[in-house]
Each structure stands twice: as structure tokens, then as C-alpha cells.
Scaffold this active site. Structure first.
Site, PDB file in Angstrom:
ATOM      1  N   HIS A   6       1.045  -1.221  -0.072  1.00 16.12           N
ATOM      2  CA  HIS A   6       0.011  -0.011   0.039  1.00 16.12           C
ATOM      3  C   HIS A   6       0.794   1.414  -0.026  1.00 16.12           C
ATOM      4  O   HIS A   6       0.332   2.273   0.441  1.00 16.12           O
ATOM      5  CB  HIS A   6      -0.886   0.062   1.167  1.00 16.12           C
ATOM      6  CG  HIS A   6      -1.809  -1.325   1.420  1.00 16.12           C
ATOM      7  ND1 HIS A   6      -2.798  -1.530   1.020  1.00 16.12           N
ATOM      8  CD2 HIS A   6      -1.335  -2.452   2.252  1.00 16.12           C
ATOM      9  CE1 HIS A   6      -3.219  -2.802   1.113  1.00 16.12           C
ATOM     10  NE2 HIS A   6      -2.156  -3.183   2.149  1.00 16.12           N
ATOM     11  N   SER A  51      14.874  21.361 -16.673  1.00 17.40           N
ATOM     12  CA  SER A  51      13.421  22.069 -16.823  1.00 17.40           C
ATOM     13  C   SER A  51      13.710  23.504 -17.719  1.00 17.40           C
ATOM     14  O   SER A  51      14.944  23.954 -17.284  1.00 17.40           O
ATOM     15  CB  SER A  51      12.871  22.520 -15.703  1.00 17.40           C
ATOM     16  OG  SER A  51      11.902  23.593 -15.773  1.00 17.40           O
ATOM     17  N   LYS A  65      15.690  21.843 -11.514  1.00 13.37           N
ATOM     18  CA  LYS A  65      15.192  20.524 -11.687  1.00 13.37           C
ATOM     19  C   LYS A  65      15.849  19.421 -12.260  1.00 13.37           C
ATOM     20  O   LYS A  65      16.907  19.855 -13.115  1.00 13.37           O
ATOM     21  CB  LYS A  65      13.719  20.682 -12.614  1.00 13.37           C
ATOM     22  CG  LYS A  65      12.783  21.408 -11.956  1.00 13.37           C
ATOM     23  CD  LYS A  65      12.185  20.480 -10.820  1.00 13.37           C
ATOM     24  CE  LYS A  65      11.182  19.256 -11.278  1.00 13.37           C
ATOM     25  NZ  LYS A  65      10.015  19.811 -11.936  1.00 13.37           N
ATOM     26  N   GLU A 119       9.471   8.159 -16.934  1.00 11.14           N
ATOM     27  CA  GLU A 119       8.202   8.493 -16.963  1.00 11.14           C
ATOM     28  C   GLU A 119       7.677   8.172 -18.446  1.00 11.14           C
ATOM     29  O   GLU A 119       6.595   7.834 -18.836  1.00 11.14           O
ATOM     30  CB  GLU A 119       8.016   9.959 -16.896  1.00 11.14           C
ATOM     31  CG  GLU A 119       8.090  10.548 -15.342  1.00 11.14           C
ATOM     32  CD  GLU A 119       8.302  11.943 -15.182  1.00 11.14           C
ATOM     33  OE1 GLU A 119       7.799  12.583 -15.965  1.00 11.14           O
ATOM     34  OE2 GLU A 119       9.199  12.499 -14.242  1.00 11.14           O
ATOM     35  N   LYS A 163      -0.285  -4.217 -39.464  1.00 14.14           N
ATOM     36  CA  LYS A 163       1.350  -3.697 -39.509  1.00 14.14           C
ATOM     37  C   LYS A 163       1.705  -2.476 -38.404  1.00 14.14           C
ATOM     38  O   LYS A 163       2.617  -2.644 -38.078  1.00 14.14           O
ATOM     39  CB  LYS A 163       1.664  -3.456 -41.072  1.00 14.14           C
ATOM     40  CG  LYS A 163       1.770  -4.729 -41.555  1.00 14.14           C
ATOM     41  CD  LYS A 163       1.716  -4.880 -43.149  1.00 14.14           C
ATOM     42  CE  LYS A 163       1.246  -6.186 -43.674  1.00 14.14           C
ATOM     43  NZ  LYS A 163      -0.286  -6.316 -43.355  1.00 14.14           N
TER      44      LYS A 163
HETATM   45  N1  ARG Z   1      -1.046  -5.315 -48.328  1.00 15.69           N
HETATM   46  C1  ARG Z   1      -1.829  -6.337 -47.887  1.00 15.69           C
HETATM   47  C2  ARG Z   1      -1.685  -6.580 -46.449  1.00 15.69           C
HETATM   48  O1  ARG Z   1      -0.878  -5.966 -45.808  1.00 15.69           O
HETATM   49  C3  ARG Z   1      -1.171  -7.422 -48.638  1.00 15.69           C
HETATM   50  C4  ARG Z   1      -2.068  -8.624 -49.097  1.00 15.69           C
HETATM   51  C5  ARG Z   1      -3.084  -8.254 -49.974  1.00 15.69           C
HETATM   52  N2  ARG Z   1      -4.052  -8.984 -50.320  1.00 15.69           N
HETATM   53  C6  ARG Z   1      -5.202  -8.932 -51.148  1.00 15.69           C
HETATM   54  N3  ARG Z   1      -5.771  -9.928 -51.247  1.00 15.69           N
HETATM   55  N4  ARG Z   1      -5.592  -7.633 -51.054  1.00 15.69           N
HETATM   56  O2  ARG Z   1      -2.619  -7.111 -45.781  1.00 15.69           O
END
Ligand code: ARG
Length: 449
Positions: A145, A266, A272, A279, A314
Site C-alpha cells: 500500500h 526544466s 530540476k 516517465e 502492420k
Molecule cells: N498489403 C496487404 C496486407 O498487408 C497485402 C495482402 C493483399 N491481399 C489482398 N488480397 N488484397 O494485408
């Protein structure tokens, strides 16, 4: 023609271009297999392999620029190959789809990056272990705590983080077992009519296994989610250590001092010295959680098989990887260069009645039922607080009024070294136990090499 608005909207080249080494490695393996299987002529396969190798060399050297209007890295590399080789370049995509291609690229990329993250975790572990060894006997208060609770050592406290980071490392290894599967041959979703040899492609790319089902191979991103989840847990651990670094470096605690190189000033307050690194790591934890939520949500409810939604995996994954690597890289030297204020830690452990449990244990060991002992020591603490004294500053006559089982050896029991070093059971703060734990961890580190 597709509208230029749509083209710009669905292009992923800006972010998936980082996959070019994996994309080319996958294509080289695919072309090699096509030649070996007699699906294309051996000479054609050799031309494709050479052409792809040259593209890789040129992209690495920066002498070849990608086309910013290309749809994605897969399309762009193939287009460059056709531009350079002519019609034979158009044979590369035989028996393949971008759907199995992108799944392959992501698995290859994640495999490499996951190892890099693990290497960085191990570097941080090395620093923590060195600190734990150095401070195996440095007494500090342990907290519950955020109130001082019982004395431990800094070595013991840091070993808690060591244990967490080892599990984080193992979680990544475990996730890799499932990610390390070759999806090539799945095609768009239903496999292919060509006599491909997926096992050969897997062998060329050192995958221990091939996908069992072509729809699954192109449809799931659970391996991305698993990595992001493991990374989120890792960041959660780092955020807790960061919070402690922030607290400990405040003048109120003053347990540590960060090196000037790992703290900031700072623009207005000349005095500071801020723990910005800790952080930021704490803050970036939220960002990693966000990416995990993003991919989980992208995948939720998607019908089989491939859907364009999946392209959104991605940026989330890449951001998690970049963020985690960035945090780990700066963390190790920040910890290695900080100064530990051993006297302040000791002083803090001496206050706050952290040895009260040990006094109750003392009575219990002399036959007083623990609950009763707990109440008696509670009384002693109240008395000591009223006098502004520690438990060791109360005289024996007073103790004996509270209970006749108290004897002169109680003062020995109250010494912080006694409190710590009597906790020898596995995982406890005793010096010998701490050393044994460090030895176990060092063995684990050696097994990882
Ligand atoms: N740029 C696409 C992705 O990252 C690649 C696959 C594309 N496939 C498709 N059927 N359009 O998913």
C-alpha cells in the site's frame, strides 16, 4: 481504373516497406522451390533468384528507390523484378498469392524482431543482476500500500523484476513456437493446383513446421496478437519499475540519483532534474496496450479468409516493436548509471516500524499465540509512536510489562539484519537466499546463450 483517392487510401507501402528483406527472402525460397519442382525451368528460377538478390542489394545500399504509388511492398518488389528481367519476372508469382506472401513476411519479420527484443531484455537482466548482487545486503523498506511494511534488501527487491523479465522473455519464446510456421502454399485461401513443395520452402526459410490448413494460414493474425500481448505484459512490468524509479529519485524518497545523462532539466526551473526516461517508459506502456487492442479489434468478427482489415496489423505491430526496443535500449544504461543511496535506504527501513512483525514473531516463538502477540506489539508500536522512538529504543522493563516472555535478546531480533537474514525460505530476502537466487538466474542466462 481505381480512383486515385482509393489508391492512396489503401496503399500500405509507406509502412510495409520495412518488410522488403523478408519479402525478398520469401520470394527467393519460393522461386528456388518452383525450379526444383520443375514448375518453372531451372534457368528461370536462377534468373529470379539472382534478380531478387540484386534488388535486395540495391535496396540495402539505398541505390534503388521504391515507388511511393505502389500498392504495397509485395507488388513493388515484383514490379521491379519484371522491369529488370522482362517476362521471366512474371513467373515469380506462380502458385502464390499476396495473402500467403504477407502472412509469411510478417512471420519472418516477427521471428527476427522477437529475438532482438529478447536480446535487449537479457541486457537489462544483466544490469539488474549486477545491481542485485552489489546490493544483496543493502537494507531497504519493503512496501505494501506504499506504506513501509517489512525490511528487505535492494537486491531482493530488484530480483522481483528479474523474475518478471525472465517470464517476459519466456513468453516471447513460447509465442514464437506458434508463430514459427510457414504459410506459403496456402495461396489466396484454397491452396494451389501447382505441385508446390511447402515443406521445402519451410526448410529453406528454416521454419520447423508448415501450416496445416490453407484458410487458417492466410486468415489469422493470432501470432501478431500474442506478440503484442507479451509485449504489453513486459511494458506493464517496466512501467512498475519506472514508477519506482520516479518515486525513488524524488527528494522525498531520495533512494537513488539518476545520472545526468539519463535525466533532464526544466526550461524554467533551474534546480530540476527530472526522471523523464522512466516517465516516458511508463507512458509508452499505454501506447503498446493501445496497439494490442487495435489488432484484437481489427480481427474481431472477421469472416474467413483474408480481409483487407488485416493490413492494419502492420503499423500496430511495428509500433509495438519499435516502442519496446526503444524502451529496453535506454533502460539498461539508465539503471547501470544511477547512484544508489545506501544510507537513505537503511534510514528509511529503520523508520516506519518495519521490524514490528519480527517482534510479534519473537513472542510467538516464545509460545504466545500469534494473534495475541500481534496485539501486544501493536500496543508497543503505539507507545513508541507517542514517544517518537523506534521499537529498539523502548527499554526492557517496559516490554516486560507488556509480556513476561520478552527478554534482552529481543533487541537482537529487532535488528534489521536479523529480520532480513532470518527469512531464508526460498525466495526470501536473506543474503544466502538472494545469492542462491542470483545463481539460479545466472544459470538461466547461460542456458539462453
Ligand atoms: N498489403 C496487404 C496486407 O498487408 C497485402 C495482402 C493483399 N491481399 C489482398 N488480397 N488484397 O494485408
Amino acid at each position: 481504373d481505381t480512383s486515385s483517392l482509393v489508391e492512396a487510401f489503401h496503399s500500405s507501402l509507406a509502412f510495409d516497406q520495412r518488410l522488403y528483406p523478408q519479402d525478398i527472402a520469401g520470394s527467393i525460397a519460393h522461386a528456388t522451390m518452383l525450379g526444383e519442382q520443375g514448375i518453372i525451368a531451372q534457368g528461370e528460377a536462377a534468373a529470379l533468384v539472382n534478380g531478387l538478390t540484386d534488388i535486395l542489394t540495391d535496396l540495402r545500399a539505398g541505390t534503388l528507390k521504391l515507388d511511393p504509388t505502389a500498392e504495397d511492398i509485395h507488388t513493388n518488389v515484383e514490379q521491379i523484378l519484371v522491369d529488370r528481367l522482362g517476362p521471366v519476372g512474371k513467373k515469380l508469382h506462380t502458385g502464390r498469392s499476396r495473402n500467403d506472401q504477407v502472412a509469411l513476411d510478417m512471420r519472418l519479420y516477427l521471428r527476427e524482431e522477437s529475438k532482438k527484443v529478447q536480446r535487449l531484455i537479457k541486457e537489462l537482466l544483466c544490469v539488474l543482476l549486477t545491481l542485485a548482487e552489489k546490493h544483496a545486503a543493502t537494507i531497504m523498506p519493503g512496501y505494501t500500500h506504499l506504506q513501509r511494511a517489512q525490511p528487505v534488501t535492494l537486491g531482493h527487491h530488484l530480483l522481483a523484476y528479474v523474475c518478471m523479465l525472465i517470464r517476459d522473455c519466456e513468453r516471447l519464446s513460447d509465442a514464437q513456437k506458434r508463430a514459427n510456421v510457414c504459410p506459403l502454399g496456402a495461396g489466396a485461401l484454397a491452396g494451389t493446383t501447382f505441385d508446390l513443395a511447402p515443406a521445402r520452402v519451410a526448410e529453406l526459410l528454416t521454419f520447423p513446421a508448415v501450416s496445416l490448413n490453407s484458410i487458417d494460414a492466410v486468415s489469422d493474425r493470432d501470432f501478431v496478437i500474442e506478440f503484442c500481448a507479451a509485449a504489453s505484459i513486459l511494458m506493464m512490468h517496466l512501467s512498475r519499475l519506472s514508477e519506482e524509479i520516479v518515486l525513488w529519485s524524488s527528494s522525498e524518497y531520495s533512494f537513488i540519483e539518476l545520472d545526468d545523462a539519463y535525466s533532464t532539466g526544466s526550461s524554467i526551473m533551474p534546480q530540476k532534474k527530472n526522471p523523464d526516461v522512466a516517465e516516458l517508459v511508463r507512458g509508452k506502456t499505454g501506447r503498446v496496450y493501445g496497439s494490442l487492442m487495435a489488432v484484437l479489434t481489427q480481427m474481431k468478427g472477421l469472416p474467413l479468409a483474408y480481409n483487407k482489415d488485416m493490413q492494419e496489423d502492420k503499423e500496430a505491430l511495428f509500433d509495438v516493436i519499435d516502442t519496446v526496443k526503444g524502451c529496453l535500449a535506454v533502460y539498461a544504461p539508465m539503471l547501470a548509471s544511477m547512484t544508489v543511496k545506501v544510507d537513505r535506504l537503511r534510514q528509511a527501513a529503520e523508520g516506519g516500524y518495519t521490524n514490528a512483525t519480527d517482534l510479534a514473531d519473537y513472542l510467538a516463538k516464545h509460545g504466545v499465540p500469534f494473534r495475541e502477540a500481534h496485539a501486544i506489539v501493536g500496543q508497543a508500536v503505539m507507545h513508541a509512536i507517542s514517544l517518537g522512538k523506534n521499537l529498539s529504543e523502548i527499554d526492557l522493563a517496559q516490554y516486560r510489562q507488556w509480556h513476561p516472555a520478552f527478554n534482552a535478546d529481543l533487541y537482537k531480533a529487532l535488528e534489521l539484519e536479523t529480520c532480513v537474514n532470518h527469512r531464508v525460505a526460498a525466495g526470501g530476502p536473506a543474503l544466502q537466499t538472494t545469492k542462491a537466487t542470483i545463481a539460479v538466474v545466472r544459470e538461466w542466462m547461460a542456458s539462453q546463450a
